[in-house]
Design a protein around this motif. Structure first.
Motif, PDB file in Angstrom:
ATOM      1  N   LEU A  96       0.816  -1.209   0.000  1.00 57.58           N
ATOM      2  CA  LEU A  96       0.000   0.000   0.000  1.00 57.58           C
ATOM      3  C   LEU A  96       0.851   1.260   0.000  1.00 57.58           C
ATOM      4  CD1 LEU A  96      -2.645  -1.031   2.701  1.00 57.58           C
ATOM      5  CD2 LEU A  96      -2.750  -1.378   0.217  1.00 57.58           C
ATOM      6  N   GLY A  97       2.159   1.084   0.154  1.00 57.38           N
ATOM      7  CA  GLY A  97       3.043   2.242   0.267  1.00 57.38           C
ATOM      8  C   GLY A  97       3.081   2.794   1.672  1.00 57.38           C
ATOM      9  N   ILE A  98       2.747   1.956   2.654  1.00 60.78           N
ATOM     10  CA  ILE A  98       2.784   2.345   4.070  1.00 60.78           C
ATOM     11  C   ILE A  98       3.857   1.504   4.757  1.00 60.78           C
ATOM     12  CG2 ILE A  98       1.483   2.483   6.228  1.00 60.78           C
ATOM     13  CD1 ILE A  98      -1.059   2.789   4.559  1.00 60.78           C
ATOM     14  N   ASN A  99       4.775   2.158   5.435  1.00 55.19           N
ATOM     15  CA  ASN A  99       5.893   1.474   6.075  1.00 55.19           C
ATOM     16  C   ASN A  99       5.639   1.379   7.576  1.00 55.19           C
ATOM     17  OD1 ASN A  99       8.424   0.278   6.483  1.00 55.19           O
ATOM     18  ND2 ASN A  99       9.393   2.272   6.843  1.00 55.19           N
ATOM     19  N   LEU A 100       5.319   0.171   8.041  1.00 53.48           N
ATOM     20  CA  LEU A 100       5.111  -0.083   9.464  1.00 53.48           C
ATOM     21  C   LEU A 100       6.366  -0.742  10.018  1.00 53.48           C
ATOM     22  CD1 LEU A 100       1.475  -1.533   9.327  1.00 53.48           C
ATOM     23  CD2 LEU A 100       2.207   0.850   9.484  1.00 53.48           C
ATOM     24  N   MET A 101       6.977  -0.110  11.004  1.00 59.98           N
ATOM     25  CA  MET A 101       8.233  -0.600  11.577  1.00 59.98           C
ATOM     26  C   MET A 101       7.930  -1.396  12.834  1.00 59.98           C
ATOM     27  SD  MET A 101      10.353   2.925  10.902  1.00 59.98           S
ATOM     28  CE  MET A 101       8.957   3.947  11.405  1.00 59.98           C
ATOM     29  N   ALA A 102       7.962  -2.727  12.700  1.00 60.40           N
ATOM     30  CA  ALA A 102       7.572  -3.616  13.794  1.00 60.40           C
ATOM     31  C   ALA A 102       8.715  -3.781  14.791  1.00 60.40           C
ATOM     32  CB  ALA A 102       7.158  -4.971  13.248  1.00 60.40           C
ATOM     33  N   GLU A 103       8.382  -3.650  16.073  1.00 53.87           N
ATOM     34  CA  GLU A 103       9.356  -3.838  17.135  1.00 53.87           C
ATOM     35  C   GLU A 103       8.748  -4.674  18.254  1.00 53.87           C
ATOM     36  OE1 GLU A 103      10.779  -0.110  18.581  1.00 53.87           O
ATOM     37  OE2 GLU A 103      11.692   0.488  16.675  1.00 53.87           O
ATOM     38  N   ALA A 104       9.595  -5.447  18.926  1.00 47.13           N
ATOM     39  CA  ALA A 104       9.179  -6.175  20.131  1.00 47.13           C
ATOM     40  C   ALA A 104       9.556  -5.314  21.336  1.00 47.13           C
ATOM     41  CB  ALA A 104       9.870  -7.524  20.204  1.00 47.13           C
ATOM     42  N   VAL A 105       8.564  -5.015  22.164  1.00 43.24           N
ATOM     43  CA  VAL A 105       8.748  -4.085  23.279  1.00 43.24           C
ATOM     44  C   VAL A 105       8.106  -4.679  24.531  1.00 43.24           C
ATOM     45  CG1 VAL A 105       8.237  -1.753  24.123  1.00 43.24           C
ATOM     46  CG2 VAL A 105       8.770  -2.105  21.696  1.00 43.24           C
ATOM     47  N   ALA A 106       8.679  -4.423  25.682  1.00 45.44           N
ATOM     48  CA  ALA A 106       8.099  -4.883  26.945  1.00 45.44           C
ATOM     49  C   ALA A 106       6.672  -4.370  27.064  1.00 45.44           C
ATOM     50  CB  ALA A 106       8.938  -4.397  28.121  1.00 45.44           C
ATOM     51  N   TRP A 107       5.785  -5.212  27.598  1.00 44.93           N
ATOM     52  CA  TRP A 107       4.358  -4.885  27.612  1.00 44.93           C
ATOM     53  C   TRP A 107       4.067  -3.586  28.351  1.00 44.93           C
ATOM     54  CZ3 TRP A 107       0.379  -4.747  25.015  1.00 44.93           C
ATOM     55  CH2 TRP A 107      -0.926  -4.784  25.508  1.00 44.93           C
ATOM     56  N   ALA A 108       4.768  -3.334  29.450  1.00 41.67           N
ATOM     57  CA  ALA A 108       4.544  -2.086  30.190  1.00 41.67           C
ATOM     58  C   ALA A 108       4.841  -0.877  29.310  1.00 41.67           C
ATOM     59  CB  ALA A 108       5.410  -2.056  31.447  1.00 41.67           C
ATOM     60  N   ASP A 109       5.878  -0.966  28.491  1.00 39.49           N
ATOM     61  CA  ASP A 109       6.227   0.133  27.593  1.00 39.49           C
ATOM     62  C   ASP A 109       5.250   0.231  26.424  1.00 39.49           C
ATOM     63  OD1 ASP A 109       8.442   0.813  29.144  1.00 39.49           O
ATOM     64  OD2 ASP A 109       9.745  -0.579  28.079  1.00 39.49           O
ATOM     65  N   CYS A 110       4.793  -0.928  25.925  1.00 40.17           N
ATOM     66  CA  CYS A 110       3.770  -0.917  24.867  1.00 40.17           C
ATOM     67  C   CYS A 110       2.569  -0.108  25.315  1.00 40.17           C
ATOM     68  CB  CYS A 110       3.328  -2.343  24.533  1.00 40.17           C
ATOM     69  SG  CYS A 110       4.515  -3.340  23.626  1.00 40.17           S
ATOM     70  N   LYS A 111       2.092  -0.376  26.520  1.00 40.77           N
ATOM     71  CA  LYS A 111       0.905   0.293  27.026  1.00 40.77           C
ATOM     72  C   LYS A 111       1.155   1.774  27.279  1.00 40.77           C
ATOM     73  CE  LYS A 111       0.260  -2.728  30.371  1.00 40.77           C
ATOM     74  NZ  LYS A 111      -0.371  -3.425  31.529  1.00 40.77           N
ATOM     75  N   ALA A 112       2.350   2.094  27.793  1.00 37.38           N
ATOM     76  CA  ALA A 112       2.668   3.487  28.096  1.00 37.38           C
ATOM     77  C   ALA A 112       2.756   4.350  26.844  1.00 37.38           C
ATOM     78  CB  ALA A 112       3.985   3.553  28.870  1.00 37.38           C
TER      79      ALA A 112
END
Length: 534
Positions: free
Chosen positions: A394-410
């Motif tokens: 689609l021409g959209i660049n999503l940069m996937a990262e693995a992050v600690a859940w507490a930081d994901c939520k924050a």
């Protein structure tokens, strides 16, 4: 061999370890009846949740409807409709603030003492005071009017209270206290016989249970590493084994894979406001997803089946809304993979790849942003990666990262993260979409606001019947003109199938569509399991 923390380790003596553990709890012994071999005991693995103790409804145990030691005033049937359980009926006052429940008069706790309305009132006021995951902020008081009548007074109209009464198990006032959560006394079909924390839980039938009696005299629930559990199943030592998608196509002799449909969905919030700082200096909003064209293009342009195949081994079915397959769902299923339509939508909105790098841009802003998956949940990270790969077309660049859940939520109000949801209470729609919930914990992480949706949600909560409430919950998703299903505050991708290897001949009965949380939901009807003769 055990590690220092008490968990069974994968090693060359794995099966010996499991055999010793089973020997200590009596094992899974076949008995002979009428010339046929049957089993009166089971040994199962359903993940880690059930061996940690804390079986206290007042602090959240069983709130997804999978408690086996307690029963609730009402219960959900296979169609996720409420019906009587401990209560034979209930009424709601015209002003929506008083709920009156009439109890059965023949129910006893597992210690033989009779259930009364005092126990119900005590349970609710204790749960309210605990401030736990059981939301009873709307409850003003609970009072026993006589032995079989309990009256709840609310401080605001809250029709979802009925669903809470179908999920909150009742505890005995006379036996509740310190240590209760590890040795509960309840009115459910089972009671705890032995708990070795983080190793095993042994349950036996509650002789006083008023409903369908369990067919097995003992069921042992083990805590094992998933690979160890699978190895034990292949050696014939387990009767039910939960497996995640990466193991779902293994071959296990004498067992059949059962795949159970769920509302255990996964998707990403898409912040609907431009980036800025909130009153506390936190960065919220997203300059890309705040554009409606981007949110819609992602929803209609991705291929959910491809993402599910790449991330989850094909285990699951596409999700289009937050509450797919529940009675209050009103998100029409639509065709995704509409790549050309999505591209045209982006072009019309001004998102154009001007430099030929494959990424669109608008007003100097690239159509790219981070998305996160949990470091402790491979499935969520895999979904982030698979979504990222699929969105490139689609021409959209999503940069996937693995992050600690507490930081994901924050960070989620700025950086979309992979959420899991799905329970039997429509209040989930309020938490996700009501504008006044923006910034309240992790509620409404898309910062979504639609006055018409707010109006429908308020009317749903003010309703004096489940039927009336459901109609408004549906309208909040789509009323023919507006709603959450067309505003796209989330990009829902999948309802993950819950997969289990089951011993041939063992019937798991009629499973309700499973809520959020792979593993434990399968035992919600364990008193209905039977071993069928060939």
């Amino acid at each position: 061999m055990k590690s220092k923390n008490g968990k069974w380790m994968i090693s060359g003596v794995l099966i010996m370890c499991i055999a010793l553990l089973l020997a200590g709890c009596g094992g899974s012994n076949p008995v002979t009846t009428g010339g046929k071999t049957a089993k009166d005991e089971l040994v199962i693995y359903i993940g880690y949740g059930m061996t940690s103790g804390g079986y206290d409804p007042c602090t959240g145990y069983g709130i997804y409807g999978d408690g086996i030691f307690h029963s609730a005033l009402l219960k959900f049937n296979a169609k996720i409709e409420v019906e009587p359980d401990l209560a034979v009926n209930y009424t709601i006052s015209d002003d929506g603030l008083t709920y009156t429940y009439t109890l059965r008069d023949d129910v006893k706790f597992s210690d033989g003492q009779s259930l009364t309305a005092d126990d119900v009132a005590f349970t609710y006021m204790t749960a309210k005071a605990s401030g736990s995951s059981v939301d009873l902020t709307m409850l003003e008081k609970a009072e026993a009017k006589d032995n079989t009548t309990v009256v709840f007074t609310l401080n605001k109209k809250w029709s979802a209270f009925v669903s809470t009464t179908a999920l909150l198990g009742i505890v005995p006032k006379h036996a509740y206290g310190q240590g209760y959560g590890d040795n509960p006394i309840g009115t459910g079909p089972f009671k705890v016989a032995q708990l070795d924390k983080e190793q095993q839980l042994i349950v036996v039938p509650n002789d006083y249970y008023y409903g369908t009696k369990p067919s097995f005299k003992k069921i042992t629930i083990l805590n094992l590493d998933e690979e160890a559990a699978l190895a034990a199943a292949k050696s014939g030592n387990l009767d039910v084994v939960m497996v995640n998608p990466e193991y779902a196509y293994e071959e296990v002799s004498g067992m059949t894979m059962e795949s159970i449909k769920t509302v255990d969905n996964r998707g990403f919030n898409l912040p609907t406001i431009p980036e800025r700082s909130d009153a506390n200096g936190n960065v919220i909003g997203n300059n890309v997803t705040s554009d409606y064209a981007v949110r819609k293009a992602l929803n209609i342009g991705i291929n959910r089946k491809t993402i599910i195949q790449n991330a989850l081994n094909g285990i699951g079915f596409p999700a289009y809304g937050r509450v797919d397959a529940l009675p209050w769902n009103n998100t029409p299923e639509f065709e995704d993979g509409r790549v050309e339509e999505a591209k045209a939508l982006l072009e019309e909105a001004g998102w154009i790849d001007t430099d030929g790098d494959g990424i669109r841009e608008k007003d100097g802003i690239k159509a790219e942003f981070k998305i996160t998956g949990r470091t402790d949940d491979l499935q969520r990270y895999n979904l982030a990666v698979a979504l990222s790969e699929d969105a490139k077309k689609l021409g959209i660049n999503l940069m996937a990262e693995a992050v600690a859940w507490a930081d994901c939520k924050a960070l989620t109000r700025n950086i979309p993260t992979c959420w899991g949801s799905g329970d039997y209470n429509p209040i989930d729609l309020y938490n996700a979409h009501y504008s006044k919930m923006i910034g309240v914990g992790t509620s409404n992480p898309a910062s979504y606001s639609n006055p018409k949706v707010d109006e429908y949600i308020e009317k749903a909560l003010a309703a004096t019947s489940m039927e009336e409430a459901i109609e408004y919950w549906k309208l909040s998703q789509w009323d023919g003109e507006t709603g959450t299903s067309v505003d796209y505050p989330f990009l829902w991708i999948v309802n993950i199938d819950h997969t289990y290897f089951v011993r041939d001949g063992l019937s798991l009965g009629e499973q309700r569509i499973h809520p959020h949380g792979h593993g434990v939901p399968v035992i919600a009807n364990m008193n209905e399991w039977t071993f069928e003769h060939n």
